[in-house]
Design a protein around this motif. Structure first.
Motif, PDB file in Angstrom:
ATOM      1  N   ARG A   1      -0.271  -9.110  -8.045  1.00  0.00           N
ATOM      2  CA  ARG A   1       0.202  -7.725  -8.687  1.00  0.00           C
ATOM      3  C   ARG A   1       1.505  -8.213  -8.916  1.00  0.00           C
TER       4      ARG A   1
ATOM      5  N   GLY B   1       0.846  -1.087  -0.068  1.00  0.00           N
ATOM      6  CA  GLY B   1       0.201   0.091  -0.025  1.00  0.00           C
ATOM      7  C   GLY B   1       0.684   1.145  -0.033  1.00  0.00           C
TER       8      GLY B   1
ATOM      9  N   ARG C   1      -4.834   2.726  -7.726  1.00  0.00           N
ATOM     10  CA  ARG C   1      -5.449   1.804  -6.919  1.00  0.00           C
ATOM     11  C   ARG C   1      -4.548   0.369  -6.859  1.00  0.00           C
ATOM     12  N   MET C   2      -3.897   0.198  -8.054  1.00  0.00           N
ATOM     13  CA  MET C   2      -2.955  -0.892  -7.860  1.00  0.00           C
ATOM     14  C   MET C   2      -1.778  -0.782  -7.120  1.00  0.00           C
TER      15      MET C   2
ATOM     16  N   LEU D   1      -2.677  -1.617  -3.254  1.00  0.00           N
ATOM     17  CA  LEU D   1      -2.987  -2.938  -2.734  1.00  0.00           C
ATOM     18  C   LEU D   1      -2.032  -3.220  -1.680  1.00  0.00           C
ATOM     19  N   ASN D   2      -2.746  -3.444  -0.552  1.00  0.00           N
ATOM     20  CA  ASN D   2      -1.962  -3.858   0.753  1.00  0.00           C
ATOM     21  C   ASN D   2      -2.083  -5.185   1.297  1.00  0.00           C
TER      22      ASN D   2
ATOM     23  N   ALA E   1      -3.004 -10.007  -2.292  1.00  0.00           N
ATOM     24  CA  ALA E   1      -2.956  -9.219  -3.555  1.00  0.00           C
ATOM     25  C   ALA E   1      -1.683  -8.625  -4.027  1.00  0.00           C
ATOM     26  N   GLU E   2      -0.829  -8.058  -3.129  1.00  0.00           N
ATOM     27  CA  GLU E   2       0.470  -7.570  -3.464  1.00  0.00           C
ATOM     28  C   GLU E   2       1.156  -8.670  -4.487  1.00  0.00           C
TER      29      GLU E   2
END
Length: 371
Positions: A342, A196, A329-330, A333-334, A338-339
């Motif tokens: 990505r 994030g 938004r990408m 990501l935190n 998700a990280e």
């Protein structure tokens, strides 16, 4: 001679004044500040913006500064690469480099091109009447054939013209900016993406290093010591990030806001909106100032036909703003899963197509001024 009043002496307002003067207009720029402070820090003059500066007669002054070249990209907090690009290849692709400058450098270049007496510092604009083109000031009303609203993110003119529009929204992310002397060793232009959080570095044309960082935070939040806060958030990331933060003499903190809902048009009556007043966007694509420069030049070409100006700019700037918001938004990501997903997807995309990132930027960086 046609007369224009420009409200605000930021990059967009100054560029609009210069563009209009070069087309034979008389221009008055009203700026509430008593002097032009170097607000902000570094910014990227991308190929699309450099072409605008060429048309305004100041391109060579900016082009004479050092350009972004060599490796660049996105890294992990441990220093490993998520994806890499080559600034030299980008310059070859678009015919122009990306040049990193201090905001004050670009402001000076635009200001120096204006006719004497154009810029009225310490003169805030009051009420604007879109139908008559009248702008209230402490020195009395100014009446113009065109009023250019370049009064920024919290534009009072925009609020008057479009009272139902929700205005800027907080993205949930705050930012820190510093400019420091170049340290010993190499500083690779890059962004580092963590959970994030983002930290970016770029070498300015004058040799100093511009750094920016973002992290989730409550709106309006402040730390007792912003430098210490940056070290708390980024001090264990790869070098030279901790050393760059430690070298900071001043830290500027700003909450990031943008216009998530596009305006229905960028004009009303004799008034045209440009830059952040029209389409404030997140900084993730580095296109805020670049799009303001595009606005200024296109507006000067359509100064007698404002619906044509709106038609030329609304779809393009909306697309750029939305693309920048998606990247924000990408980057934000935190969650651990998700990280990882990505980073893996971005890394795979880079291996499958090294020029993928450049191709995605073609619609933005490939823009050329109208003839």
């Amino acid at each position: 001679m046609a007369h224009a009043v420009v409200v605000g002496a930021g990059i967009g307002g100054l560029a609009a004044a210069l563009a209009l003067q070069r087309r034979g207009w008389e221009v008055t720029v009203c700026e509430r500040a008593s002097r032009l402070e170097p607000v902000g820090a570094g910014l990227a003059v991308a190929p699309n913006a450099l072409r605008v500066l060429d048309a305004l007669g100041v391109g060579e002054r900016i082009r004479g500064l050092s350009a972004l070249q060599g490796a660049a990209g996105i890294r992990r907090p441990d220093g490993g690469w998520i994806s890499r690009t080559d600034a030299t290849k980008a310059a070859e692709r678009y015919g122009e480099p990306v040049i990193l400058v201090h905001r004050a450098t670009l402001v000076d270049a635009l200001t120096d091109g204006l006719a004497p007496g154009t810029l009225r510092l310490g003169l805030p604009a009051g009420d604007v009447d879109a139908e008559t083109g009248t702008v209230g000031t402490a020195d009395g009303p100014l009446t113009a054939d065109l009023v250019v609203a370049a009064d920024g993110l919290h534009s009072a003119v925009r609020a008057t013209l479009f009272p139902a529009h929700p205005g800027p929204v907080y993205t949930g992310v705050t930012s820190w900016r510093i400019v420091v002397p170049h340290p010993d060793g190499t500083v690779i232009p890059s962004e580092t993406w963590g959970a994030g959080r983002v930290f970016g570095t770029a070498v300015l044309g004058d040799g100093r290093v511009y750094c920016y960082a973002t992290a989730p935070a409550p709106a309006g939040g402040r730390a007792a010591d912003e430098k210490a806060e940056m070290l708390r958030l980024f001090g264990d990331w790869h070098e030279p990030i901790p050393a760059l933060i430690a070298a900071a003499a001043e830290v500027v903190r700003t909450d990031i806001r943008c216009l998530d809902e596009p305006l229905p048009r960028y004009h009303a009556g004799k008034v045209a909106l440009i830059g952040d007043a029209a389409h404030a966007m997140t900084p993730n694509l580095g296109q805020g100032a670049c799009q303001a420069l595009e606005d200024a030049l296109v507006l000067a070409r359509h100064a007698d036909d404002l619906p044509a100006y709106s038609a030329a700019r609304l779809a393009r700037t909306t697309a750029v703003a939305r693309a920048s918001r998606r990247i924000a938004r990408m980057a934000g990501l935190n969650g651990p899963l998700a990280e990882r997903l990505r980073n893996s997807a971005m890394s795979l995309g880079g291996r499958l197509g090294p020029d993928l990132v450049l191709r995605q930027m073609d619609p933005i960086l490939g823009w050329r001024p109208p003839t």
